[in-house]
Design a protein around this motif. Structure first.
Motif, short mmCIF file in Angstrom:
data_model
loop_
_atom_site.label_atom_id
_atom_site.label_comp_id
_atom_site.label_asym_id
_atom_site.label_seq_id
_atom_site.Cartn_x
_atom_site.Cartn_y
_atom_site.Cartn_z
N GLY A 104 23.29 -119.27 44.81
CA GLY A 104 23.28 -118.97 43.31
C GLY A 104 21.84 -119.03 42.93
N VAL A 105 20.97 -119.12 43.90
CA VAL A 105 19.45 -119.31 43.83
C VAL A 105 18.64 -118.05 44.29
N ARG A 106 17.95 -117.28 43.12
CA ARG A 106 17.32 -116.24 43.61
C ARG A 106 16.02 -116.65 44.00
N ASN A 107 15.46 -116.27 45.22
CA ASN A 107 13.99 -116.62 45.71
C ASN A 107 13.22 -115.41 45.49
N GLN A 108 12.06 -115.50 45.30
CA GLN A 108 10.94 -114.34 45.29
C GLN A 108 10.97 -113.99 46.70
N GLN A 109 10.95 -112.62 46.97
CA GLN A 109 10.99 -112.32 48.23
C GLN A 109 9.65 -112.39 48.81
N SER A 110 9.29 -112.38 49.93
CA SER A 110 7.74 -112.26 50.48
C SER A 110 7.65 -111.33 51.57
N LEU A 111 6.46 -110.94 51.65
CA LEU A 111 6.11 -110.07 52.99
C LEU A 111 4.73 -110.55 53.73
N ILE A 112 4.04 -111.41 52.81
CA ILE A 112 2.83 -111.81 53.28
C ILE A 112 2.93 -113.39 53.69
N LYS A 113 2.70 -113.68 54.83
CA LYS A 113 3.03 -115.05 55.45
C LYS A 113 1.66 -115.95 55.29
N SER A 114 0.40 -115.42 55.81
CA SER A 114 -0.70 -116.12 55.51
C SER A 114 -1.91 -115.05 55.57
N ILE A 115 -2.85 -116.00 55.14
CA ILE A 115 -4.07 -114.98 55.19
C ILE A 115 -5.22 -116.01 56.16
N THR A 116 -5.82 -115.67 57.18
CA THR A 116 -6.73 -116.40 57.72
C THR A 116 -8.06 -115.84 57.68
N HIS A 117 -8.99 -116.64 56.90
CA HIS A 117 -10.35 -116.27 56.50
C HIS A 117 -11.36 -116.32 57.70
N ALA A 118 -12.52 -115.53 57.59
CA ALA A 118 -13.36 -115.65 58.83
C ALA A 118 -13.92 -117.02 59.29
N ASP A 119 -13.92 -117.74 58.22
CA ASP A 119 -14.37 -119.11 58.73
C ASP A 119 -13.31 -120.18 59.27
N GLY A 120 -12.10 -119.40 59.36
CA GLY A 120 -11.01 -120.30 59.95
C GLY A 120 -9.79 -120.73 58.81
N THR A 121 -10.42 -120.87 57.84
CA THR A 121 -9.61 -121.60 56.80
C THR A 121 -8.26 -120.47 56.74
N VAL A 122 -6.95 -121.47 56.50
CA VAL A 122 -5.81 -120.50 56.27
C VAL A 122 -5.31 -120.67 54.72
N GLU A 123 -5.05 -119.48 54.22
CA GLU A 123 -4.46 -119.37 52.84
C GLU A 123 -3.01 -118.76 53.02
N THR A 124 -2.27 -119.71 52.43
CA THR A 124 -0.93 -119.30 52.17
C THR A 124 -0.69 -118.78 50.75
N PRO A 125 -0.01 -117.67 50.45
CA PRO A 125 0.04 -117.02 48.95
C PRO A 125 1.27 -117.83 48.50
N THR A 126 1.11 -118.18 47.24
CA THR A 126 1.95 -118.69 46.55
C THR A 126 3.11 -117.72 46.02
N SER A 127 4.17 -118.21 46.18
CA SER A 127 5.51 -117.38 46.04
C SER A 127 6.04 -117.66 44.63
N GLY A 128 6.46 -116.76 43.64
CA GLY A 128 7.33 -117.05 42.60
C GLY A 128 8.23 -117.89 42.64
N SER A 129 8.41 -118.64 41.70
CA SER A 129 9.54 -119.77 41.68
C SER A 129 10.82 -119.31 41.85
N ALA A 130 11.76 -120.08 42.54
CA ALA A 130 13.28 -119.72 42.75
C ALA A 130 13.62 -119.93 40.93
N THR A 131 15.00 -119.04 41.15
CA THR A 131 15.53 -119.07 39.90
C THR A 131 16.99 -119.36 39.89
#
Length: 604
Positions: free
Chosen positions: A461-488
């Motif tokens: 019964g909980v609707r998750n925000q769908q996602s297509l982007i898992k992570s973004i790895t920048h040139a300096d090696g740092t990894v960013e995980t996009p924030t997904s919308g809150s579950a409802t």
């Protein structure tokens, strides 16, 4: 007396000569002084200016291009990347002055190289000689190349996207800066038509213009750098003269939630199913229940990533909208249970046809009065049954639950070109539409939305925000995980469980066609009339969407076909669902299902 006069004359001449010599000496001295002053001025005053002007004339600022980031699948498999390439530039003005160095001459011995074509002398000068040397390396016609290099301009593009090995071969021709290469890059895609329109493409400036390339352009794009150095007469860099530089910062790598292997198999199964059923097109989506991650997003369109077709078309799974048909009954049952208007076990006597407020509704096949529970109405996909069960279910409630499940709204994936479908407000519904929305007609959705409707039921019964982007790895090696919308939370856990239970009974009805050994399935079929090529309701869309395993849902699969032979979703799209489901169970080593012992009664 005569001697005295003669002496006076000689003295006068000698004095005049001395005066002239002195005058000439003074003039010479003045000239010498002027020269000395000018020389001092050049050396001491104008020297720095002259030297600076010479330096400026030799100084060149060259852009260092940043490489565009890669696009990978969830496991790191490269889907799109930029590779090193060169743009070959010619200087027609300098080409006109070119004289080849013949082999075996003192000039060749002094230079340390010579020019030849197929082991023989070049046999020409100027642009023609350059063309004869260069054309075989670039695979061009020497006559056409010679014409391009003729003129007084200083810049002409000879060829783009030249590989490094070819550029090195051009350097070995010793053309003295007349022809040179500037670093660029070429975007290449690994999998042809797989994920073609979804990946999209880039333009000539390497800017994303469609699909994920456009959606994530700011992350994928890097920042160019530069170097400043002095060049020799041939255009080559003078060693040790670099005075300034800025490193290029390459673009970030974008990892998708897509699993390349799953998506490949989905594409294969979908294409085979389309051919078998004779459908016009097909769409399939695979979503992970617990996270909302999209594992596969495919259609039967044959657009190669990076092509003009991929840049001009949006992935059909997000652009194609349609009436979901009876899959919409899942939302209706959830709303009826959540509002407390009914229980899944409530009993109804359901005829084949039913008239309400002057509008007649009927089921897909003729039958007598049937004794079905609400779960049975869903199992038997009765239009009449849901209209009867919804007598107290207001238009506002119908709209509320459609919107809560995400119908007619953006998926939040931000894919360029997404069509969110059409869901009009209750005030815009006529007497018939207010009831057809109960069984998936009178509004449109896309395959992404439809998948998340079932995923919400599968996720208790909980609707998750769908996602297509898992992570973004920048040139300096740092990894960013996009924030997904809150579950409802859309409906209570028990409501979701009861709807899932009814959906499992639906799947059991198709067990001979839609079966995965060892695994229970909960699903819903749908068939809806849509406009054909003539604009009339002459076409149909058949869909089958469900969860697997039903007792512990891990994945939701949606399959949609346009105009398949066999018409009904369970018969046409269902077998493709089963084929994909079997692959998922094997790939992810999902534990087999426990026997079903909690089925809600469908008859009374």
């Amino acid at each position: 007396m005569i001697k005295a006069i003669t002496s006076l004359v000689k003295f006068a001449k000698a004095r005049r000569f001395a005066a002239e010599c002195i005058a000439i000496g003074v003039v010479l001295a003045l000239i010498a002084s002027s020269c000395m002053i000018k020389l001092a001025s050049i050396q001491l005053i104008d020297g720095q200016t002259t030297a600076q002007a010479a330096t400026d004339a030799r100084t060149r600022k060259v852009t260092v291009k940043a490489m565009r980031g890669r696009i990978t699948d969830t496991n790191g498999t490269v889907l799109a990347q930029s590779v090193e390439r060169y743009t070959i530039i010619g200087d027609p003005y300098l080409a006109s002055t070119f004289e080849p160095i013949n082999c075996g001459t003192k000039q060749a011995e002094k230079a340390g190289f010579c020019h030849k074509v197929n082991g023989k002398r070049v046999g020409a000068k100027g642009a023609a000689a350059i063309a004869r040397l260069l054309a075989p390396v670039l695979g061009l016609d020497s006559m056409e190349l010679g014409a391009k290099l003729t003129g007084t301009n200083r810049y002409v593009v000879i060829k783009k996207d030249v590989e490094p090995a070819v550029k090195r071969a051009i350097d070995n021709l010793h053309l003295g800066g007349i022809v040179y290469g500037t670093l660029s890059s070429q975007r290449v895609y690994a999998n042809g038509t797989q994920l073609g329109a979804l990946l999209g493409g880039v333009d000539d400036s390497n800017t994303g213009v469609a699909g994920i390339e456009q959606m994530e352009n700011s992350a994928l794009n890097g920042t160019d750098g530069y170097v400043v150095y002095q060049q020799g007469n041939g255009g080559e860099e003078i060693p040790g003269t670099m005075t300034d530089s800025k490193d290029a910062v390459n673009g970030s790598d974008v990892a998708l939630t897509i699993d390349h292997d799953v998506d490949w198999y989905v594409k294969k199964a979908l294409k085979e199913g389309k051919e078998k059923s004779g459908a016009a097109w097909g769409i399939a989506v695979v979503q992970k229940v617990g996270s909302g991650e999209i594992l596969a997003l495919e259609d039967t369109d044959e657009y190669e990533a990076g092509s003009d077709d991929a840049k001009l078309n949006t992935a059909r799974a997000v652009s194609q909208t349609f009436e979901p048909g009876s899959v919409g009954k899942v939302i209706t049952m959830a709303g009826l249970l959540q509002t407390g208007l009914h229980k899944a076990t409530d009993k109804f006597t359901v005829p084949y046809s039913y008239t309400k407020n002057g509008q007649e509704y009927h089921d897909s096949s003729s039958h007598g009065d049937e004794h079905w529970t609400l779960a049975g109405i869903i199992k038997n996909s009765s239009n009449v049954g849901v209209v009867m069960a919804s007598a107290q279910y207001t238009n506002e409630q119908r709209y509320e639950f459609l919107t809560k499940f995400g119908v007619g709204q953006s998926s939040g994936l931000n894919i360029p070109g997404e069509s969110q479908g059409v869901l009009r407000s209750p005030e815009a519904w006529d007497g018939r539409t207010s009831n057809t929305v109960l069984f998936g007609q009178g509004y449109t959705t896309n395959a992404i939305q439809l998948t998340n409707v079932v995923a919400t039921i599968a996720n208790k019964g909980v609707r998750n925000q769908q996602s297509l982007i898992k992570s973004i790895t920048h040139a300096d090696g740092t990894v960013e995980t996009p924030t997904s919308g809150s579950a409802t939370r859309v409906v209570d856990e028990q409501v979701a469980s009861d709807v899932k239970n009814a959906m499992e009974s639906v799947a059991e009805s198709y067990d001979k066609l839609v079966h995965v050994d060892g695994y229970r399935i909960a699903a819903k079929t749908g068939t809806a009339e849509v406009a054909g090529a003539d604009g009339r309701l002459t076409s149909i869309v058949a869909d089958f969407t469900g969860m697997i395993p039903a007792d512990n849902p891990q994945y939701v699969i949606t399959v949609v076909l346009k105009d398949p032979a066999g018409t009904y979703g369970g018969v046409t799209a269902g077998p493709i669902f089963a084929q994909i489901g079997e692959f998922l169970m094997q790939k992810y080593d999902v534990p087999v299902s426990s026997p079903r012992n909690d089925a809600i009664a469908v008859d009374w």
